[in-house]
Design a protein around this motif. Structure first.
Motif, PDB file in Angstrom:
ATOM      1  N   PRO A 234      -8.559   6.244 -19.627  1.00 55.36           N
ATOM      2  CA  PRO A 234      -9.081   7.438 -18.961  1.00 55.36           C
ATOM      3  C   PRO A 234      -9.590   8.495 -19.928  1.00 55.36           C
ATOM      4  CG  PRO A 234      -6.772   6.846 -18.444  1.00 55.36           C
ATOM      5  CD  PRO A 234      -7.057   6.119 -19.549  1.00 55.36           C
ATOM      6  N   VAL A 235     -10.724   8.997 -19.606  1.00 59.44           N
ATOM      7  CA  VAL A 235     -11.413  10.239 -20.380  1.00 59.44           C
ATOM      8  C   VAL A 235     -11.697  11.302 -19.449  1.00 59.44           C
ATOM      9  CG1 VAL A 235     -13.279  10.715 -21.562  1.00 59.44           C
ATOM     10  CG2 VAL A 235     -12.398   8.327 -21.577  1.00 59.44           C
ATOM     11  N   ALA A 236     -11.080  12.455 -19.724  1.00 57.22           N
ATOM     12  CA  ALA A 236     -11.459  13.680 -18.879  1.00 57.22           C
ATOM     13  C   ALA A 236     -12.342  14.621 -19.487  1.00 57.22           C
ATOM     14  CB  ALA A 236     -10.083  14.479 -18.960  1.00 57.22           C
TER      15      ALA A 236
ATOM     16  N   GLN B 189      -0.892  15.766 -13.994  1.00 59.46           N
ATOM     17  CA  GLN B 189      -0.168  16.303 -12.913  1.00 59.46           C
ATOM     18  C   GLN B 189      -0.124  15.229 -11.832  1.00 59.46           C
ATOM     19  OE1 GLN B 189      -1.150  20.383 -12.009  1.00 59.46           O
ATOM     20  NE2 GLN B 189      -0.259  20.197  -9.846  1.00 59.46           N
ATOM     21  N   ALA B 190      -1.263  14.944 -11.227  1.00 58.53           N
ATOM     22  CA  ALA B 190      -1.464  14.131 -10.003  1.00 58.53           C
ATOM     23  C   ALA B 190      -1.042  12.631 -10.305  1.00 58.53           C
ATOM     24  CB  ALA B 190      -3.064  14.159  -9.790  1.00 58.53           C
ATOM     25  N   PHE B 191      -1.431  12.116 -11.373  1.00 54.61           N
ATOM     26  CA  PHE B 191      -1.110  10.520 -11.352  1.00 54.61           C
ATOM     27  C   PHE B 191      -0.183  10.204 -12.639  1.00 54.61           C
ATOM     28  CE2 PHE B 191      -5.649  11.221  -9.824  1.00 54.61           C
ATOM     29  CZ  PHE B 191      -5.052  10.798  -8.596  1.00 54.61           C
ATOM     30  N   ASN B 192      -0.019  11.167 -13.585  1.00 55.94           N
ATOM     31  CA  ASN B 192       1.052  10.918 -14.426  1.00 55.94           C
ATOM     32  C   ASN B 192       0.165  10.070 -15.601  1.00 55.94           C
ATOM     33  OD1 ASN B 192       3.231  11.328 -16.388  1.00 55.94           O
ATOM     34  ND2 ASN B 192       3.978   9.295 -15.581  1.00 55.94           N
ATOM     35  N   VAL B 193      -1.197  10.406 -15.737  1.00 59.23           N
ATOM     36  CA  VAL B 193      -1.860   9.709 -16.685  1.00 59.23           C
ATOM     37  C   VAL B 193      -2.121  10.421 -17.789  1.00 59.23           C
ATOM     38  CG1 VAL B 193      -4.407   8.818 -16.694  1.00 59.23           C
ATOM     39  CG2 VAL B 193      -2.892   8.380 -14.734  1.00 59.23           C
ATOM     40  N   ASP B 194      -2.308   9.712 -18.855  1.00 52.87           N
ATOM     41  CA  ASP B 194      -2.752  10.386 -20.106  1.00 52.87           C
ATOM     42  C   ASP B 194      -3.976  10.188 -20.548  1.00 52.87           C
ATOM     43  OD1 ASP B 194      -0.131  11.731 -21.030  1.00 52.87           O
ATOM     44  OD2 ASP B 194       0.806   9.709 -21.351  1.00 52.87           O
ATOM     45  N   SER B 195      -4.809  11.293 -20.651  1.00 51.41           N
ATOM     46  CA  SER B 195      -6.421  10.711 -21.026  1.00 51.41           C
ATOM     47  C   SER B 195      -6.970  11.483 -22.522  1.00 51.41           C
ATOM     48  CB  SER B 195      -6.912  11.508 -19.911  1.00 51.41           C
ATOM     49  OG  SER B 195      -6.804  12.617 -19.649  1.00 51.41           O
ATOM     50  N   VAL B 196      -8.001  11.178 -22.833  1.00 49.59           N
ATOM     51  CA  VAL B 196      -8.560  11.940 -23.924  1.00 49.59           C
ATOM     52  C   VAL B 196      -9.614  12.631 -23.418  1.00 49.59           C
ATOM     53  CG1 VAL B 196      -8.068  10.056 -25.745  1.00 49.59           C
ATOM     54  CG2 VAL B 196      -9.958  10.042 -24.430  1.00 49.59           C
ATOM     55  N   VAL B 197      -9.965  13.771 -24.216  1.00 49.82           N
ATOM     56  CA  VAL B 197     -10.921  14.731 -23.573  1.00 49.82           C
ATOM     57  C   VAL B 197     -12.311  14.314 -24.387  1.00 49.82           C
ATOM     58  CG1 VAL B 197     -11.786  17.192 -23.551  1.00 49.82           C
ATOM     59  CG2 VAL B 197      -9.239  16.594 -22.893  1.00 49.82           C
TER      60      VAL B 197
ATOM     61  N   THR C  29      -9.262  19.088 -16.620  1.00 42.71           N
ATOM     62  CA  THR C  29      -9.405  17.836 -15.942  1.00 42.71           C
ATOM     63  C   THR C  29      -8.166  16.775 -16.559  1.00 42.71           C
ATOM     64  OG1 THR C  29     -11.667  17.813 -15.604  1.00 42.71           O
ATOM     65  CG2 THR C  29     -10.668  15.815 -15.414  1.00 42.71           C
ATOM     66  N   LYS C  30      -8.106  17.031 -17.696  1.00 44.48           N
ATOM     67  CA  LYS C  30      -6.906  16.407 -18.495  1.00 44.48           C
ATOM     68  C   LYS C  30      -5.335  16.748 -17.892  1.00 44.48           C
ATOM     69  CE  LYS C  30      -4.880  15.447 -22.950  1.00 44.48           C
ATOM     70  NZ  LYS C  30      -4.688  15.624 -24.346  1.00 44.48           N
ATOM     71  N   LYS C  31      -5.185  17.824 -17.685  1.00 42.68           N
ATOM     72  CA  LYS C  31      -4.056  18.456 -17.124  1.00 42.68           C
ATOM     73  C   LYS C  31      -3.779  17.950 -15.610  1.00 42.68           C
ATOM     74  CE  LYS C  31      -3.884  22.683 -20.013  1.00 42.68           C
ATOM     75  NZ  LYS C  31      -3.874  24.233 -19.825  1.00 42.68           N
ATOM     76  N   GLY C  32      -4.906  17.910 -14.809  1.00 44.38           N
ATOM     77  CA  GLY C  32      -4.991  17.567 -13.683  1.00 44.38           C
ATOM     78  C   GLY C  32      -4.572  16.017 -13.405  1.00 44.38           C
ATOM     79  N   LEU C  33      -5.085  15.245 -14.218  1.00 45.55           N
ATOM     80  CA  LEU C  33      -4.794  13.885 -14.157  1.00 45.55           C
ATOM     81  C   LEU C  33      -3.333  13.478 -14.482  1.00 45.55           C
ATOM     82  CD1 LEU C  33      -7.870  12.243 -16.200  1.00 45.55           C
ATOM     83  CD2 LEU C  33      -7.084  11.974 -13.733  1.00 45.55           C
TER      84      LEU C  33
ATOM     85  N   THR D 253     -13.377  -0.663 -21.661  1.00 41.84           N
ATOM     86  CA  THR D 253     -13.533  -0.099 -20.608  1.00 41.84           C
ATOM     87  C   THR D 253     -13.053   1.429 -20.170  1.00 41.84           C
ATOM     88  OG1 THR D 253     -13.732  -1.941 -19.127  1.00 41.84           O
ATOM     89  CG2 THR D 253     -13.539  -0.074 -17.920  1.00 41.84           C
ATOM     90  N   TYR D 254     -13.866   2.458 -20.238  1.00 44.97           N
ATOM     91  CA  TYR D 254     -13.564   3.841 -20.201  1.00 44.97           C
ATOM     92  C   TYR D 254     -13.753   4.312 -18.555  1.00 44.97           C
ATOM     93  CZ  TYR D 254     -13.774   3.459 -25.078  1.00 44.97           C
ATOM     94  OH  TYR D 254     -13.583   3.196 -26.523  1.00 44.97           O
ATOM     95  N   GLN D 255     -12.865   4.779 -18.008  1.00 44.49           N
ATOM     96  CA  GLN D 255     -12.821   5.549 -16.683  1.00 44.49           C
ATOM     97  C   GLN D 255     -13.150   7.021 -16.735  1.00 44.49           C
ATOM     98  OE1 GLN D 255     -12.283   4.384 -12.924  1.00 44.49           O
ATOM     99  NE2 GLN D 255     -13.455   6.041 -13.213  1.00 44.49           N
ATOM    100  N   PHE D 256     -14.201   7.377 -16.606  1.00 54.12           N
ATOM    101  CA  PHE D 256     -14.300   9.030 -16.719  1.00 54.12           C
ATOM    102  C   PHE D 256     -13.758   9.871 -15.572  1.00 54.12           C
ATOM    103  CE2 PHE D 256     -16.557   8.194 -20.490  1.00 54.12           C
ATOM    104  CZ  PHE D 256     -16.920   9.504 -21.232  1.00 54.12           C
ATOM    105  N   ALA D 257     -13.261  10.876 -15.633  1.00 53.34           N
ATOM    106  CA  ALA D 257     -12.722  11.855 -14.644  1.00 53.34           C
ATOM    107  C   ALA D 257     -13.645  13.216 -14.911  1.00 53.34           C
ATOM    108  CB  ALA D 257     -11.243  12.219 -14.710  1.00 53.34           C
TER     109      ALA D 257
END
Length: 266
Positions: A151-153, A164-172, A158-162, A126-130
């Protein structure tokens, strides 16, 4: 065939009923005779689908790029326009909480989709797009990212925002862009009078409807032209997205007349 029922929220005004669109219509669009496709089963899940927007554009782009993939597009509510286009190539179904779904890949398009979707959809991955900059967290202050999703930015910001806001690491994974062939550019510089053949221009334009072109028309309307067939043709061209009209004097300033004899410049 595409089957659909569209209902809108309604309110009563002065004893009468007036239909209005308040938020998103309760729209039910289902693809009909889309043949079953092989390959990994992919489900896109979207709580709400607007008439126009970034996610909507992404979905339409992916449908154009991958019409033969084994895709089911599940949605909660949405406007019919994008749903109808998606239903031409993918399976489209309104999300049904009485059913359970299985797939190889689940892609969640809305930031709050996981809580709902993961109760009813079983996926191997499962991928969650931001799709937005989440650094301004006041929009999502009650939201926590689900640890069961990747998580996918859609951008580095968007990656930086994730993070900063949720301490979530994502791929772009940036939104794809379909290459557009350079359009044919046509240019007409002519006085708009009956002998110039604007009706013939319109007839030619009708034969080119499926072509990628832009027709620039630099002209000045002659007296009485509006009452003629040419005037009617000009009005149709002015309402056609392929055409762009501008005064001849403006066009002349944009053109390079350096190599044109003086006799023709006027």
């Amino acid at each position: 065939t595409i089957q659909g029922i569209i209902t809108y929220h309604s309110i009563t005004i002065d004893g009468g009923v007036k239909e209005i669109i308040k938020g998103i219509p309760a729209c039910s669009i289902t693809s009909g005779d889309i043949p079953k496709k092989k390959g990994k089963r992919i489900i896109f899940f979207q709580n709400y689908l607007y008439k126009v927007g970034g996610i909507e554009t992404l979905m339409l782009t992916l449908a154009e790029m991958f019409p033969d993939e084994n895709v089911l597009f599940l949605y909660g509510n949405g406007f019919p326009e994008p749903l109808i286009e998606l239903a031409k190539v993918w399976e489209v179904e309104r999300f049904d909480r009485t059913k359970h779904y299985d797939c190889d890949i689940l892609i969640l398009n809305n930031h709050d989709a996981a809580d709902i979707a993961l109760q009813f959809i079983k996926a191997k991955k499962t991928y969650q797009f931001a799709h937005a900059d989440y650094s301004d967290k006041h929009w999502f202050r009650d939201f926590q990212y689900d640890k069961r999703v990747q998580p996918v930015a859609v951008s580095e910001q968007t990656k930086k925002g994730l993070k900063q806001a949720f301490n979530v690491d994502s791929v772009v994974c940036e939104n794809p862009v379909i290459p557009v062939k350079k359009p044919l550019v046509l240019l007409t510089l002519s006085r708009a009078s009956s002998e110039k053949g604007f009706t013939r221009m319109w007839e030619l334009a009708k034969k080119m409807r499926d072509k990628n072109y832009i027709w620039l028309v630099a002209t000045e309307l002659a007296d009485g032209i509006n009452m003629t067939a040419d005037g009617q043709a000009i009005r149709k061209m002015q309402n056609d997205p392929h055409f762009m009209f501008m005064p001849a004097k403006i066009m002349a300033k944009k053109l390079n007349f350096a190599n044109i004899p003086d006799a023709f410049k006027e």
